[in-house]
Design a protein around this motif. Structure first.
Motif, PDB file in Angstrom:
ATOM      1  N   ASP A  96      42.533  39.274  49.536  1.00  0.00           N
ATOM      2  CA  ASP A  96      41.326  38.695  50.114  1.00  0.00           C
ATOM      3  C   ASP A  96      40.124  39.616  49.886  1.00  0.00           C
ATOM      4  N   PHE A  97      39.727  39.770  48.604  1.00  0.00           N
ATOM      5  CA  PHE A  97      38.548  40.583  48.311  1.00  0.00           C
ATOM      6  C   PHE A  97      37.326  39.921  48.950  1.00  0.00           C
ATOM      7  N   SER A  98      36.464  40.711  49.518  1.00  0.00           N
ATOM      8  CA  SER A  98      35.343  40.215  50.318  1.00  0.00           C
ATOM      9  C   SER A  98      34.331  39.407  49.517  1.00  0.00           C
ATOM     10  N   MET A  99      33.701  38.467  50.229  1.00  0.00           N
ATOM     11  CA  MET A  99      32.629  37.638  49.676  1.00  0.00           C
ATOM     12  C   MET A  99      31.452  37.703  50.647  1.00  0.00           C
ATOM     13  N   TYR A 100      30.994  38.910  50.954  1.00  0.00           N
ATOM     14  CA  TYR A 100      29.906  39.083  51.902  1.00  0.00           C
ATOM     15  C   TYR A 100      28.654  38.347  51.432  1.00  0.00           C
ATOM     16  N   LEU A 101      27.940  37.777  52.373  1.00  0.00           N
ATOM     17  CA  LEU A 101      26.718  37.049  52.053  1.00  0.00           C
ATOM     18  C   LEU A 101      25.676  37.942  51.386  1.00  0.00           C
ATOM     19  N   GLU A 102      25.691  39.228  51.712  1.00  0.00           N
ATOM     20  CA  GLU A 102      24.716  40.159  51.146  1.00  0.00           C
ATOM     21  C   GLU A 102      25.022  40.525  49.701  1.00  0.00           C
ATOM     22  N   VAL A 106      27.137  37.582  41.425  1.00  0.00           N
ATOM     23  CA  VAL A 106      28.078  38.002  40.391  1.00  0.00           C
ATOM     24  C   VAL A 106      29.211  38.837  40.989  1.00  0.00           C
ATOM     25  N   MET A 107      28.951  39.583  42.051  1.00  0.00           N
ATOM     26  CA  MET A 107      30.002  40.356  42.724  1.00  0.00           C
ATOM     27  C   MET A 107      30.944  39.433  43.479  1.00  0.00           C
ATOM     28  N   GLN A 108      30.407  38.384  44.072  1.00  0.00           N
ATOM     29  CA  GLN A 108      31.257  37.394  44.730  1.00  0.00           C
ATOM     30  C   GLN A 108      32.182  36.737  43.702  1.00  0.00           C
ATOM     31  N   LEU A 109      31.621  36.375  42.559  1.00  0.00           N
ATOM     32  CA  LEU A 109      32.419  35.785  41.482  1.00  0.00           C
ATOM     33  C   LEU A 109      33.483  36.768  40.995  1.00  0.00           C
ATOM     34  N   TYR A 110      33.103  38.015  40.829  1.00  0.00           N
ATOM     35  CA  TYR A 110      34.041  39.064  40.410  1.00  0.00           C
ATOM     36  C   TYR A 110      35.207  39.171  41.394  1.00  0.00           C
ATOM     37  N   ASN A 111      34.922  39.079  42.686  1.00  0.00           N
ATOM     38  CA  ASN A 111      35.995  39.176  43.678  1.00  0.00           C
ATOM     39  C   ASN A 111      36.906  37.958  43.657  1.00  0.00           C
ATOM     40  N   VAL A 112      36.372  36.782  43.333  1.00  0.00           N
ATOM     41  CA  VAL A 112      37.230  35.606  43.134  1.00  0.00           C
ATOM     42  C   VAL A 112      38.129  35.846  41.925  1.00  0.00           C
ATOM     43  N   PHE A 113      37.545  36.348  40.844  1.00  0.00           N
ATOM     44  CA  PHE A 113      38.331  36.656  39.648  1.00  0.00           C
ATOM     45  C   PHE A 113      39.455  37.633  39.978  1.00  0.00           C
ATOM     46  N   ARG A 114      39.153  38.701  40.704  1.00  0.00           N
ATOM     47  CA  ARG A 114      40.170  39.714  41.041  1.00  0.00           C
ATOM     48  C   ARG A 114      41.277  39.108  41.893  1.00  0.00           C
ATOM     49  N   ASN A 115      40.914  38.271  42.847  1.00  0.00           N
ATOM     50  CA  ASN A 115      41.900  37.585  43.691  1.00  0.00           C
ATOM     51  C   ASN A 115      42.857  36.790  42.819  1.00  0.00           C
ATOM     52  N   ARG A 116      42.296  35.950  41.956  1.00  0.00           N
ATOM     53  CA  ARG A 116      43.136  35.066  41.143  1.00  0.00           C
ATOM     54  C   ARG A 116      43.934  35.843  40.098  1.00  0.00           C
ATOM     55  N   TRP A 117      43.321  36.873  39.519  1.00  0.00           N
ATOM     56  CA  TRP A 117      44.045  37.655  38.519  1.00  0.00           C
ATOM     57  C   TRP A 117      45.264  38.321  39.159  1.00  0.00           C
ATOM     58  N   CYS A 118      45.079  38.954  40.304  1.00  0.00           N
ATOM     59  CA  CYS A 118      46.217  39.601  40.981  1.00  0.00           C
ATOM     60  C   CYS A 118      47.305  38.576  41.304  1.00  0.00           C
ATOM     61  N   GLY A 119      46.901  37.416  41.839  1.00  0.00           N
ATOM     62  CA  GLY A 119      47.883  36.384  42.160  1.00  0.00           C
ATOM     63  C   GLY A 119      48.629  35.900  40.934  1.00  0.00           C
ATOM     64  N   ALA A 120      47.914  35.661  39.843  1.00  0.00           N
ATOM     65  CA  ALA A 120      48.558  35.211  38.599  1.00  0.00           C
ATOM     66  C   ALA A 120      49.475  36.307  38.049  1.00  0.00           C
ATOM     67  N   TYR A 121      49.035  37.548  38.141  1.00  0.00           N
ATOM     68  CA  TYR A 121      49.841  38.666  37.653  1.00  0.00           C
ATOM     69  C   TYR A 121      51.134  38.783  38.452  1.00  0.00           C
ATOM     70  N   TRP A 122      51.023  38.752  39.770  1.00  0.00           N
ATOM     71  CA  TRP A 122      52.232  38.850  40.591  1.00  0.00           C
ATOM     72  C   TRP A 122      53.170  37.689  40.316  1.00  0.00           C
TER      73      TRP A 122
END
Length: 172
Positions: A96-102, A106-122
């Motif tokens: 659950d990488f953070s998606m802070y409003l502040e 692009v950082m919010q998108l990056y954290n979605v990518f990291r979430n999905r990449w880790c899940g797909a990898y596992w």
């Protein structure tokens, strides 16, 4: 180019492209969770920070990442470090990488990518993964569900949810 430079340039730690993803953004897809009888009976969750390779008491629990990001950043930086441990549990929620409003979008998108990449990898390593979904404001709806198959079981934290723009919990 030196061999060291080439090896870094070609490494999966940098590229993270082994899961082709779908759509314009190519966010990796976490395979749909294959539910087994009893998966959600008496469901208990254990925080990633409380998991141990020696644990024998919580193996029927699911591992969650509803924690401050620094407590689990290593699953992104060194994705193989916890595979053996995580594989022992009933299932694992994607981080659950953070998606802070502040955050910059692009950082919010990056954290979605990291979430999905880790899940797909596992999942590629045989771990049963339930995608965790989170979002910032309406502007994140364009990508916050990317990489999750339609009809999937998902986990959602309501920790940061609040009414009437009251975000005092974010200061804790």
């Amino acid at each position: 180019m030196t061999e060291e430079n080439y090896n870094y340039r070609a490494s999966q730690t940098l590229l993270r492209n082994q899961f082709p993803g779908r759509g314009k953004l190519k966010i990796p897809v976490i395979p749909k969770f294959q539910e087994r009888a009893g998966d959600f009976n008496d469901l208990l969750l254990i925080g990633f920070d409380k998991t141990h390779l020696e644990d024998q008491n919580h193996l029927d629990w699911m591992v969650h990442f509803f924690l401050y990001d620094y407590r689990f950043e290593r699953v992104w930086k060194n994705p193989d470090s916890d595979i053996e441990k995580l594989a022992r549990y009933r299932a694992v929620l994607s981080p659950d990488f953070s998606m802070y409003l502040e955050m910059a979008p692009v950082m919010q998108l990056y954290n979605v990518f990291r979430n999905r990449w880790c899940g797909a990898y596992w999942a590629s390593k045989g771990i049963r993964v339930i995608p965790t979904v989170n979002w910032g404001d309406e502007s994140t709806f364009d990508f916050c569900f990317e990489g999750i198959e339609k009809g999937s079981v998902v986990a959602v934290s309501t920790y940061m949810a609040s009414e009437h723009d009251n975000r005092q919990d974010q200061d804790d």
